[in-house]
Design an enzyme around this catalytic site. Structure first.
Site, PDB file in Angstrom:
ATOM      1  N   ASP A   1       0.747  -1.318  -0.173  1.00  0.00           N
ATOM      2  CA  ASP A   1      -0.023  -0.070  -0.390  1.00  0.00           C
ATOM      3  C   ASP A   1       1.151   1.517   0.248  1.00  0.00           C
ATOM      4  O   ASP A   1       2.221   1.104   0.273  1.00  0.00           O
ATOM      5  CB  ASP A   1      -0.894  -0.094   1.153  1.00  0.00           C
TER       6      ASP A   1
ATOM      7  N   ASP B   1       1.467   4.611   1.564  1.00  0.00           N
ATOM      8  CA  ASP B   1       1.450   5.795   3.065  1.00  0.00           C
ATOM      9  C   ASP B   1       1.608   7.025   2.625  1.00  0.00           C
ATOM     10  O   ASP B   1       3.082   7.532   1.987  1.00  0.00           O
ATOM     11  CB  ASP B   1       1.455   5.315   4.263  1.00  0.00           C
TER      12      ASP B   1
ATOM     13  N   ASP C   1       8.651   3.115  13.542  1.00  0.00           N
ATOM     14  CA  ASP C   1       9.787   1.935  13.986  1.00  0.00           C
ATOM     15  C   ASP C   1      10.553   2.103  13.612  1.00  0.00           C
ATOM     16  O   ASP C   1      11.381   1.449  14.525  1.00  0.00           O
ATOM     17  CB  ASP C   1       8.345   1.396  14.110  1.00  0.00           C
TER      18      ASP C   1
HETATM   19  P1  ATP Z   1       3.853  -3.037   4.984  1.00  0.00           P
HETATM   20  O1  ATP Z   1       2.048  -2.023   4.479  1.00  0.00           O
HETATM   21  O2  ATP Z   1       4.431  -2.794   3.593  1.00  0.00           O
HETATM   22  O3  ATP Z   1       2.708  -3.839   5.569  1.00  0.00           O
HETATM   23  P2  ATP Z   1       4.080  -0.438   6.282  1.00  0.00           P
HETATM   24  O4  ATP Z   1       5.835  -0.805   6.904  1.00  0.00           O
HETATM   25  O5  ATP Z   1       4.250   0.641   5.322  1.00  0.00           O
HETATM   26  O6  ATP Z   1       4.255  -2.367   5.662  1.00  0.00           O
HETATM   27  P3  ATP Z   1       2.052   0.244   7.371  1.00  0.00           P
HETATM   28  O7  ATP Z   1       1.505  -0.659   9.142  1.00  0.00           O
HETATM   29  O8  ATP Z   1       1.467   0.286   6.851  1.00  0.00           O
HETATM   30  O9  ATP Z   1       3.199  -0.386   7.549  1.00  0.00           O
HETATM   31  O10 ATP Z   1       3.109   1.252   8.397  1.00  0.00           O
HETATM   32  C1  ATP Z   1       2.556   2.823   7.911  1.00  0.00           C
HETATM   33  C2  ATP Z   1       4.002   3.309   8.557  1.00  0.00           C
HETATM   34  O11 ATP Z   1       3.969   3.779   9.418  1.00  0.00           O
HETATM   35  C3  ATP Z   1       5.055   2.417   8.815  1.00  0.00           C
HETATM   36  O12 ATP Z   1       6.274   1.872   7.987  1.00  0.00           O
HETATM   37  C4  ATP Z   1       6.048   3.222   9.750  1.00  0.00           C
HETATM   38  O13 ATP Z   1       7.014   4.187   9.029  1.00  0.00           O
HETATM   39  C5  ATP Z   1       4.235   3.090  10.634  1.00  0.00           C
HETATM   40  N1  ATP Z   1       4.207   3.055  11.044  1.00  0.00           N
HETATM   41  C6  ATP Z   1       3.300   2.073  11.715  1.00  0.00           C
HETATM   42  N2  ATP Z   1       2.531   0.440  12.671  1.00  0.00           N
HETATM   43  C7  ATP Z   1       3.945   1.886  13.708  1.00  0.00           C
HETATM   44  C8  ATP Z   1       4.060   1.743  15.144  1.00  0.00           C
HETATM   45  N3  ATP Z   1       3.041  -0.203  16.215  1.00  0.00           N
HETATM   46  N4  ATP Z   1       4.571   1.868  15.673  1.00  0.00           N
HETATM   47  C9  ATP Z   1       5.876   3.274  14.813  1.00  0.00           C
HETATM   48  N5  ATP Z   1       5.159   3.113  13.672  1.00  0.00           N
HETATM   49  C10 ATP Z   1       4.307   2.597  12.855  1.00  0.00           C
HETATM   50 MG    MG Z   2       2.021   0.254   4.053  1.00  0.00          MG
END
Ligand code: ATP
Ligand code: MG
Length: 426
Positions: A55, A57, A134
């Site tokens: 996705d 963001d 994170d």
């Molecule tokens: P994917 O979408 O591929 O699973 P992602 O890294 O994009 O991985 P998301 O859950 O979509 O994960 O979250 C987007 C971003 O928001 C993360 O890359 C991170 O920077 C931040 N984030 C998400 N969850 C947390 C958390 N629990 N604590 C801190 N930062 C977070």
């Molecule tokens: Mg994501």
């Protein structure tokens, strides 16, 4: 505060055509309304690794209400962490306002006495937002106007090194949000990255903090952990770090029983198959893997109930009920999913009953396919009769006439017997 390293287009391989059109549109609409907006998180990480992002963001300095006023197709979600969702048909572009850190507790940022961040809605600048993310590899921002990557945490080098490192003090960050432990495992498995020793070290000791996470959030995480094509590697790592016990306590218990390699093989095979399906672009359903995870626990409970004198039917009903009731305390599972799990389990014994009417009824059952796949998996790992599984494999692809023949051969005396049996009391 450290300065950002800026990587211009010549130093990263991100191509415009790889960026989602709707995300580009959200970025430019926010810019046109006078706000800053960047791609951030997993999409930047995945683009740099030449992987397809799940996705896209976006992070912005516009507050959620301001975001809402820029878009017609926008809804605000989340209490703990307020976000804007911009909707394009079935696709959602998630827009998060930069987070800041307030020195004092206030109603927008709330921490539990155990360190858990209960609410994180204090807004800030990009420079502050970075440190709330994170992992360093998840804290890269992509500026579409200059086509450059903004890197405060040395995330770019971590990507090159294949290293997953939490930002800040790992223990504090895990206490703030224990789900980060699951995210560490998920990304390590998905990206085939190593956990930095400092990021890895506290996990075993802090694993039990997952007990404080609402079961609905844990269910969402479980789906991400096991349905995205890296289920096997994820499963192995979750066990290695003692986390599985806090997602599937009953499964972990069963796996601990000595000489229980059958149930282990069964699980591993299911996870492998599931990854193969996902990676071949086929769909998978949560209930199948979940029913695999809990099958052994159901079996154990079922045997105990039989031994206690329950009838076969009630022993199984009570066992499924008991096991599911225990599981939903940890991960809430929607009712339609538990219902399907139950069906897969209950149908297993019906494969043995091969009178014509029962065979056809089973074949037409909504869950036949899943239950049959489950049977094959059991047969392949030694807990169901291989002949029986073969029989069903062949039978279901025969044409109607052949099916009739097979069933008559299998039940040769059935009709005559029935006719000859005198009615009771006559
Ligand atoms: P994917 O979408 O591929 O699973 P992602 O890294 O994009 O991985 P998301 O859950 O979509 O994960 O979250 C987007 C971003 O928001 C993360 O890359 C991170 O920077 C931040 N984030 C998400 N969850 C947390 C958390 N629990 N604590 C801190 N930062 C977070
Ligand atoms: Mg994501």
């Amino acid at each position: 505060m450290p300065l950002a390293k800026i990587y211009p287009a010549s130093e990263h391989g991100i191509l415009r055509k790889k960026i989602n059109k709707n995300a580009l549109s959200v970025l430019s609409q926010l810019n046109n309304a006078g706000y800053q907006a960047y791609l951030v998180g997993g999409c930047v990480r995945d683009l740099l690794l030449d992987r397809e992002p799940k996705d896209f963001d976006i992070a912005t300095n516009a507050q959620p209400e301001q975001v809402k006023s820029v878009f017609r197709n926008c809804r605000l979600i989340g209490r703990r962490f307020r976000l804007a969702h911009i909707l394009y048909g079935r696709e959602i572009i998630e827009v998060a306002t930069f987070r800041g850190n307030s020195d004092q507790e206030n109603k927008n940022q709330k921490t539990h006495e155990d360190g858990r961040l209960l609410r994180d809605n204090v807004y800030g600048t990009l420079e502050e937002d970075v440190w709330r993310r994170d992992f360093t590899v998840n804290a890269l921002y992509f500026d579409i106007n200059t086509f450059s990557v903004i890197d405060y945490t040395d995330g770019m080098n971590a990507i090159k090194a294949g290293l997953l490192e939490l930002i800040g003090d790992p223990e504090t960050r895990y206490r703030e949000d224990p789900v980060r432990m699951l995210r560490a495992i998920r990304f390590a498995a998905k990206l085939n990255f190593q956990l930095h020793p400092k990021t890895e070290h506290p996990i075993k000791e802090l694993a039990s903090l997952l007990g404080s996470i609402p079961n609905a959030r844990l269910y969402d995480e479980v789906l991400k952990l096991f349905l995205s094509g890296n289920a096997l590697a994820t499963f192995q790592k979750l066990r290695q770090y003692g986390l599985l016990a806090f997602l599937f306590p009953q499964t972990e218990e069963c796996l601990k029983i000595e000489n229980n390699s059958r149930s282990y093989d069964f699980l591993i095979k299911a996870l492998e198959n599931s990854d193969k399906r996902v990676n071949a672009g086929k769909s998978i359903t949560p209930y199948f893997l979940l029913s695999v995870f809990l099958w052994e626990a159901v079996q154990i409970s079922y045997q105990a109930k039989l031994e206690a004198g329950e009838s076969d039917y009630f022993a199984l009903q009570y066992a499924t009920h008991e096991v599911l009731k225990a599981q939903v305390k940890t991960t809430s599972i929607p009712r339609r999913v538990t219902q399907s799990m139950r069906e897969v389990w209950v149908l297993q014994s019906r494969f043995e009953q091969r009178s014509p009417s029962k065979v056809y009824r089973l074949l037409n059952h909504l869950r036949f396919r899943a239950a049959y796949d489950f049977l094959v998996l059991r047969a392949e790992t030694g807990s169901a009769d291989m002949e029986l599984a073969h029989w069903w494999t062949t039978f279901q692809i025969l044409d109607a006439e052949k099916q009739e023949q097979v069933l008559t051969q299998l039940n040769p005396t059935r009709r005559t017997q029935r006719r000859r049996t005198p009615k009771k009391n006559s």
